[in-house]
Enzyme design. Structure first.
Site, PDB file in Angstrom:
ATOM      1  N   LYS A  41       0.816  -1.184   0.000  1.00 47.68           N
ATOM      2  CA  LYS A  41       0.000   0.000   0.000  1.00 47.68           C
ATOM      3  C   LYS A  41       0.863   1.252   0.000  1.00 47.68           C
ATOM      4  O   LYS A  41       0.434   2.312  -0.406  1.00 47.68           O
ATOM      5  CB  LYS A  41      -0.894   0.036   1.250  1.00 47.68           C
ATOM      6  CG  LYS A  41      -1.877  -1.092   1.362  1.00 47.68           C
ATOM      7  CD  LYS A  41      -2.629  -1.011   2.694  1.00 47.68           C
ATOM      8  CE  LYS A  41      -3.430  -2.281   2.881  1.00 47.68           C
ATOM      9  NZ  LYS A  41      -4.005  -2.332   4.228  1.00 47.68           N
ATOM     10  N   GLY A  42       2.082   1.105   0.460  1.00 47.46           N
ATOM     11  CA  GLY A  42       2.950   2.254   0.706  1.00 47.46           C
ATOM     12  C   GLY A  42       3.185   3.168  -0.471  1.00 47.46           C
ATOM     13  O   GLY A  42       3.252   4.384  -0.320  1.00 47.46           O
TER      14      GLY A  42
ATOM     15  N   GLU B 192       8.031   2.091  -5.869  1.00 48.05           N
ATOM     16  CA  GLU B 192       8.088   1.667  -4.473  1.00 48.05           C
ATOM     17  C   GLU B 192       8.183   2.904  -3.578  1.00 48.05           C
ATOM     18  O   GLU B 192       8.673   3.941  -3.999  1.00 48.05           O
ATOM     19  CB  GLU B 192       9.313   0.754  -4.286  1.00 48.05           C
ATOM     20  CG  GLU B 192       9.504   0.193  -2.912  1.00 48.05           C
ATOM     21  CD  GLU B 192       8.394  -0.735  -2.434  1.00 48.05           C
ATOM     22  OE1 GLU B 192       7.294  -0.223  -2.157  1.00 48.05           O
ATOM     23  OE2 GLU B 192       8.636  -1.937  -2.305  1.00 48.05           O
ATOM     24  N   ASP B 193       7.721   2.768  -2.347  1.00 41.21           N
ATOM     25  CA  ASP B 193       7.797   3.879  -1.403  1.00 41.21           C
ATOM     26  C   ASP B 193       9.197   4.015  -0.806  1.00 41.21           C
ATOM     27  O   ASP B 193       9.771   5.095  -0.790  1.00 41.21           O
ATOM     28  CB  ASP B 193       6.744   3.762  -0.298  1.00 41.21           C
ATOM     29  CG  ASP B 193       6.788   2.434   0.460  1.00 41.21           C
ATOM     30  OD1 ASP B 193       7.589   1.543   0.100  1.00 41.21           O
ATOM     31  OD2 ASP B 193       6.008   2.276   1.415  1.00 41.21           O
TER      32      ASP B 193
ATOM     33  N   ASP C  70      14.642  -0.714   1.535  1.00 38.47           N
ATOM     34  CA  ASP C  70      15.386  -0.945   2.762  1.00 38.47           C
ATOM     35  C   ASP C  70      16.436  -2.022   2.476  1.00 38.47           C
ATOM     36  O   ASP C  70      17.497  -1.717   1.953  1.00 38.47           O
ATOM     37  CB  ASP C  70      14.376  -1.366   3.839  1.00 38.47           C
ATOM     38  CG  ASP C  70      14.922  -1.328   5.246  1.00 38.47           C
ATOM     39  OD1 ASP C  70      15.758  -0.462   5.541  1.00 38.47           O
ATOM     40  OD2 ASP C  70      14.514  -2.180   6.056  1.00 38.47           O
TER      41      ASP C  70
ATOM     42  N   LYS D 160      17.175   3.683   1.484  1.00 32.81           N
ATOM     43  CA  LYS D 160      17.925   3.549   2.736  1.00 32.81           C
ATOM     44  C   LYS D 160      19.082   2.578   2.491  1.00 32.81           C
ATOM     45  O   LYS D 160      19.058   1.430   2.934  1.00 32.81           O
ATOM     46  CB  LYS D 160      16.990   3.044   3.835  1.00 32.81           C
ATOM     47  CG  LYS D 160      17.515   3.249   5.229  1.00 32.81           C
ATOM     48  CD  LYS D 160      16.639   2.591   6.283  1.00 32.81           C
ATOM     49  CE  LYS D 160      15.324   3.264   6.484  1.00 32.81           C
ATOM     50  NZ  LYS D 160      14.548   2.647   7.602  1.00 32.81           N
TER      51      LYS D 160
ATOM     52  N   PHE E  99      13.400   4.622  11.597  1.00 38.24           N
ATOM     53  CA  PHE E  99      12.093   4.109  11.199  1.00 38.24           C
ATOM     54  C   PHE E  99      11.301   5.258  10.592  1.00 38.24           C
ATOM     55  O   PHE E  99      11.010   6.244  11.257  1.00 38.24           O
ATOM     56  CB  PHE E  99      11.344   3.483  12.376  1.00 38.24           C
ATOM     57  CG  PHE E  99      10.298   2.530  11.909  1.00 38.24           C
ATOM     58  CD1 PHE E  99      10.578   1.190  11.760  1.00 38.24           C
ATOM     59  CD2 PHE E  99       9.036   2.993  11.558  1.00 38.24           C
ATOM     60  CE1 PHE E  99       9.617   0.308  11.284  1.00 38.24           C
ATOM     61  CE2 PHE E  99       8.078   2.125  11.084  1.00 38.24           C
ATOM     62  CZ  PHE E  99       8.369   0.777  10.942  1.00 38.24           C
TER      63      PHE E  99
ATOM     64  N   ASP F 245       3.893   3.419   6.386  1.00 39.11           N
ATOM     65  CA  ASP F 245       3.193   3.201   7.645  1.00 39.11           C
ATOM     66  C   ASP F 245       4.059   2.511   8.686  1.00 39.11           C
ATOM     67  O   ASP F 245       5.130   1.993   8.401  1.00 39.11           O
ATOM     68  CB  ASP F 245       1.973   2.327   7.397  1.00 39.11           C
ATOM     69  CG  ASP F 245       2.356   0.871   7.149  1.00 39.11           C
ATOM     70  OD1 ASP F 245       1.805  -0.001   7.847  1.00 39.11           O
ATOM     71  OD2 ASP F 245       3.182   0.597   6.270  1.00 39.11           O
TER      72      ASP F 245
ATOM     73  N   ARG G 256       0.257   6.754   7.414  1.00 44.78           N
ATOM     74  CA  ARG G 256       0.313   6.912   5.957  1.00 44.78           C
ATOM     75  C   ARG G 256      -0.165   8.291   5.515  1.00 44.78           C
ATOM     76  O   ARG G 256       0.281   8.809   4.500  1.00 44.78           O
ATOM     77  CB  ARG G 256      -0.563   5.866   5.262  1.00 44.78           C
ATOM     78  CG  ARG G 256      -0.073   4.450   5.357  1.00 44.78           C
ATOM     79  CD  ARG G 256      -0.922   3.522   4.480  1.00 44.78           C
ATOM     80  NE  ARG G 256      -0.746   2.121   4.808  1.00 44.78           N
ATOM     81  CZ  ARG G 256       0.240   1.360   4.373  1.00 44.78           C
ATOM     82  NH1 ARG G 256       1.164   1.869   3.605  1.00 44.78           N
ATOM     83  NH2 ARG G 256       0.320   0.093   4.718  1.00 44.78           N
TER      84      ARG G 256
END
Length: 184
Positions: free
Chosen positions: A48-49, A104-105, A108, A136, A157, A164, A170
């Site tokens: 959902k990001g 993509e949001d 990582d 990141k 974080f 989220d 969000r």
């Protein structure tokens, strides 16, 4: 007290403002449009990001395009990736011979995108590239090439602008770090 005020007090630092995000999205849209000039683009958002980022990004892309979504999970309700990628919602259409841009949001470890890139290649895409709002690299465990990056973020974080923690935050219009006591 309203819900937005409750969320704001959970924020450690605002890392990227709403205005900075919109400026970078405009730049990314121009670059993607230039790179795909004369081609038809198939944009795949990772739910959902990435939904908020993708919504803004596709409005800045000027080449013919279609879009679809995939939902994958490697976190569940945790704050650390499990390392196992699970497809929750697959694509609705074939990608054979298509130029695919995964949106993509945040990247990582790279595990999810490495898995998705290989999956799409096995399905016969012509080309697959990756666009992320946030990167990141300090957390990367899988070497995955990223073609379009909005911002590099520290090893904190991150929440906001679609990203989220346990489905909350969000709707913050900026990117922020979350106070440690909220996710530990």
């Amino acid at each position: 007290m309203n819900g937005k005020c409750e969320m704001i007090k959970d924020v450690k630092d605002i890392l990227i403002s709403e205005e900075e995000i919109q400026d970078v999205i405009s730049d990314l849209g121009k670059q993607i449009s230039e790179d795909y000039k004369g081609k038809e683009l198939y944009v795949v958002g990772i739910l959902k990001g990435a939904s908020i980022f993708m919504s803004d990004l596709v409005r800045k892309i000027t080449v013919p395009m279609t879009m679809d979504f995939m939902a994958v999970s490697s976190y569940g309700q945790a704050s650390e990736s499990t390392g196992e990628v699970k497809i929750v919602k697959d694509l609705d259409f074939s990608v054979i011979g298509k130029d695919v841009l995964i949106v993509e949001d945040i990247i990582d470890t790279g595990t999810t995108l490495s898995y998705l890139t290989e999956l799409l290649k096995s399905r016969g895409v012509h080309d697959v590239r990756i666009c992320t709002l946030l990167d990141k690299p300090s957390r990367r465990t899988v070497n995955i090439p990223v073609d379009y990056v909005g911002f590099e973020v520290p090893n904190e974080f991150i929440v906001g602008y679609g990203i989220d923690y346990a489905e909350y935050y969000r709707n913050l219009p900026y990117v922020a770090s979350l106070k440690e006591e909220k996710y530990k």
